[in-house]
Design a protein around this motif. Structure first.
Motif, mmCIF file in Angstrom:
data_model
loop_
_atom_site.group_PDB
_atom_site.id
_atom_site.type_symbol
_atom_site.label_atom_id
_atom_site.label_comp_id
_atom_site.label_asym_id
_atom_site.label_seq_id
_atom_site.Cartn_x
_atom_site.Cartn_y
_atom_site.Cartn_z
ATOM 1 N N LEU A 1 -11.802 -16.111 41.412
ATOM 2 C CA LEU A 1 -11.522 -17.153 40.217
ATOM 3 C C LEU A 1 -12.743 -16.716 39.406
ATOM 4 N N HIS A 2 -12.452 -16.245 38.021
ATOM 5 C CA HIS A 2 -13.360 -15.948 37.294
ATOM 6 C C HIS A 2 -13.027 -15.690 35.567
ATOM 7 N N GLN A 3 -13.873 -15.444 34.939
ATOM 8 C CA GLN A 3 -13.760 -15.205 33.478
ATOM 9 C C GLN A 3 -14.352 -13.904 33.087
ATOM 10 N N ASP A 4 -13.319 -13.017 32.427
ATOM 11 C CA ASP A 4 -13.814 -11.649 32.123
ATOM 12 C C ASP A 4 -14.966 -11.427 31.516
ATOM 13 N N TYR A 5 -15.190 -12.682 30.585
ATOM 14 C CA TYR A 5 -16.502 -12.615 29.624
ATOM 15 C C TYR A 5 -17.791 -12.626 30.466
ATOM 16 N N ASN A 6 -17.574 -13.227 31.847
ATOM 17 C CA ASN A 6 -18.878 -13.457 32.721
ATOM 18 C C ASN A 6 -19.550 -12.016 32.711
ATOM 19 N N TYR A 7 -18.539 -11.024 32.954
ATOM 20 C CA TYR A 7 -19.143 -9.340 33.003
ATOM 21 C C TYR A 7 -19.363 -8.987 31.702
ATOM 22 N N HIS A 8 -18.540 -9.248 30.541
ATOM 23 C CA HIS A 8 -18.802 -8.503 29.342
ATOM 24 C C HIS A 8 -19.961 -9.194 28.721
ATOM 25 N N VAL A 9 -20.453 -10.394 28.780
ATOM 26 C CA VAL A 9 -21.734 -10.809 28.211
ATOM 27 C C VAL A 9 -22.913 -10.082 28.793
ATOM 28 N N GLN A 10 -22.787 -9.752 29.812
ATOM 29 C CA GLN A 10 -23.972 -8.836 30.555
ATOM 30 C C GLN A 10 -24.093 -7.420 29.701
ATOM 31 N N HIS A 11 -23.204 -7.175 29.173
ATOM 32 C CA HIS A 11 -23.385 -5.849 28.330
ATOM 33 C C HIS A 11 -23.642 -6.120 26.541
ATOM 34 N N GLY A 12 -23.763 -7.484 26.217
ATOM 35 C CA GLY A 12 -24.072 -7.865 25.024
ATOM 36 C C GLY A 12 -22.751 -7.970 24.151
ATOM 37 N N ARG B 1 -19.362 -9.970 22.513
ATOM 38 C CA ARG B 1 -19.265 -11.390 22.037
ATOM 39 C C ARG B 1 -17.938 -11.994 22.991
ATOM 40 N N PRO B 2 -17.804 -13.244 22.905
ATOM 41 C CA PRO B 2 -16.737 -13.731 23.527
ATOM 42 C C PRO B 2 -15.276 -13.818 22.625
ATOM 43 N N ASP B 3 -15.256 -12.986 21.774
ATOM 44 C CA ASP B 3 -13.813 -12.957 20.920
ATOM 45 C C ASP B 3 -13.033 -11.557 21.592
ATOM 46 N N ILE B 4 -13.210 -11.143 22.769
ATOM 47 C CA ILE B 4 -12.407 -10.168 23.382
ATOM 48 C C ILE B 4 -11.143 -10.680 23.643
ATOM 49 N N HIS C 1 -7.351 -14.467 26.673
ATOM 50 C CA HIS C 1 -8.511 -14.647 26.123
ATOM 51 C C HIS C 1 -9.702 -14.261 27.211
ATOM 52 N N ASP C 2 -10.595 -13.586 26.603
ATOM 53 C CA ASP C 2 -11.767 -13.331 27.614
ATOM 54 C C ASP C 2 -12.521 -14.460 28.383
ATOM 55 N N LEU C 3 -12.291 -15.611 27.800
ATOM 56 C CA LEU C 3 -12.620 -16.763 28.626
ATOM 57 C C LEU C 3 -11.937 -17.381 29.528
ATOM 58 N N LEU C 4 -10.712 -16.990 29.333
ATOM 59 C CA LEU C 4 -9.755 -17.740 30.478
ATOM 60 C C LEU C 4 -9.602 -17.437 31.767
ATOM 61 N N ARG D 1 1.489 -3.959 43.047
ATOM 62 C CA ARG D 1 1.866 -4.795 42.027
ATOM 63 C C ARG D 1 0.834 -4.138 40.863
ATOM 64 N N ARG D 2 1.466 -3.409 40.052
ATOM 65 C CA ARG D 2 0.638 -2.845 39.110
ATOM 66 C C ARG D 2 0.551 -3.404 37.719
ATOM 67 N N ILE D 3 -0.677 -3.511 37.098
ATOM 68 C CA ILE D 3 -0.649 -4.392 35.744
ATOM 69 C C ILE D 3 -1.824 -3.565 35.029
ATOM 70 N N LEU D 4 -1.513 -2.959 33.721
ATOM 71 C CA LEU D 4 -2.471 -2.234 33.282
ATOM 72 C C LEU D 4 -2.810 -2.820 32.085
ATOM 73 N N PHE D 5 -4.310 -3.137 31.995
ATOM 74 C CA PHE D 5 -5.066 -4.001 31.422
ATOM 75 C C PHE D 5 -5.981 -3.029 30.093
ATOM 76 N N PHE D 6 -5.735 -3.509 28.988
ATOM 77 C CA PHE D 6 -6.506 -3.100 27.744
ATOM 78 C C PHE D 6 -7.126 -4.239 27.125
ATOM 79 N N SER D 7 -8.527 -4.306 26.939
ATOM 80 C CA SER D 7 -9.351 -5.169 26.323
ATOM 81 C C SER D 7 -9.757 -4.870 25.005
ATOM 82 N N TYR D 8 -9.637 -5.668 23.747
ATOM 83 C CA TYR D 8 -10.101 -5.209 22.682
ATOM 84 C C TYR D 8 -11.188 -6.192 22.047
#
Length: 296
Positions: free
Chosen positions: A144-155, A157-160, A227-230, A243-250
């Motif tokens: 259970l996580h939010q992707d932004y928990n990892y992205h914020v560590q690299h600087g 913003r939460p609009d990914i 959303h990155d905070l979902l 069960r393959r899912i390809l993820f692209f984050s922008y």
């Protein structure tokens, strides 16, 4: 998509109801965005990448930093994830620029999107254990996580915003994406947990209502947007098929840091080993040992 026209871009746009749904829930399901032929070709590329990275690992007597492979308690091996990928896959690099992805992002982000991360969740059981490379004891679930928990560590913003391109039918048995609608409005502090012998992070279960989750069981060819905070997770794959899912984050182009801040160290570190693997093959010193089994 080639030869873009205004009609083509218009066809890719989200309507007012879809935009409202995304803003309220933090995710959107877009069915039938890819044809059977396109998905078949993506599955073949997924197989090629997996063979490339496992054989490269074997040739270099080390596990590739791109390859997340786990050993289950039963002793079987499962491919959990590959990350990053576009620099070793021209096909997926081109796919990341597809207007079916970019047009909705311009609507939601208000500017030109830039690819900042890409990863491939495989959840693919292997018929035989891979001998000769380091494998950690764990399973293929994502906590259970939010992707932004990892992205914020690299600087960042939460609009990914992130797309998931579904390559295999997602069922309750094979570990579908599980989301918590409406949890995209704030970052929830994560707690540190250990899975086997590696460290991870998760949203404490007392911070959300576990009954509010939605399992996204959709057919292959579906496009997911979230959303990155979902808050989201996935359980283990209990089947013998991937069960393959390809993820692209922008992120928006106005993001004040390098778009590839998070993944460039892995790309740089792995390229010499991948070149060495290809040289060993050309010289006849190494012969590929791993092939993706034919799915039944």
């Amino acid at each position: 998509m080639k030869h873009l026209t205004l009609d083509t871009i218009k066809h890719c746009e989200l309507d007012a109801e879809q935009i409202s749904s995304f803003q309220n829930s933090g995710y959107l399901i877009l069915p039938d965005k890819f044809t059977k032929k396109e998905v078949d070709e993506m599955q073949l590329e997924a197989n090629r990448l997996l063979e490339f990275l496992i054989n490269s690992s074997l040739a270099n007597h080390r596990r590739s930093g791109r390859l997340d492979i786990k050993q289950l308690a039963s002793g079987k091996h499962i491919i959990r994830k590959i990350q990053p990928i576009v620099d070793i896959s021209p096909k997926f690099s081109a796919l990341a620029k597809d207007e079916r992805l970019l047009t909705p992002l311009r609507q939601l982000q208000g500017e030109e999107p830039a690819l900042m991360e890409e990863k491939f969740s495989y959840k693919q059981p292997l018929p035989e254990p891979i001998e000769g490379i380091e494998v950690h004891l764990a399973d293929d679930r994502f906590l259970l996580h939010q992707d932004y928990n990892y992205h914020v560590q690299h600087g960042y913003r939460p609009d990914i915003l992130t797309y998931g391109i579904v390559l295999d039918d997602c069922t309750l048995e094979n570990g579908p994406l599980r989301v918590w609608p409406g949890t995209h409005r704030e970052l929830i502090p994560h707690e540190t947990v250990m899975i086997g012998n590696y460290r991870s992070y998760q949203v404490p279960e007392n911070r959300i209502n576990t009954q509010d989750s939605v399992d996204i069981t959709v057919p292959r060819g579906t496009l997911l947007l979230f959303h990155d905070l979902l808050v989201h997770s996935s359980s283990v794959n209990r089947t013998q098929q991937p069960r393959r899912i390809l993820f692209f984050s922008y992120c928006p182009t106005s993001t004040p840091i390098s778009f590839d801040t998070r993944n460039s160290p892995t790309r740089i570190a792995e390229l010499p080993y991948e070149f060495q693997y290809q040289m060993l093959k050309e010289q006849g010193v190494f012969t590929d040992k791993f092939r993706v089994p034919t799915l039944t």
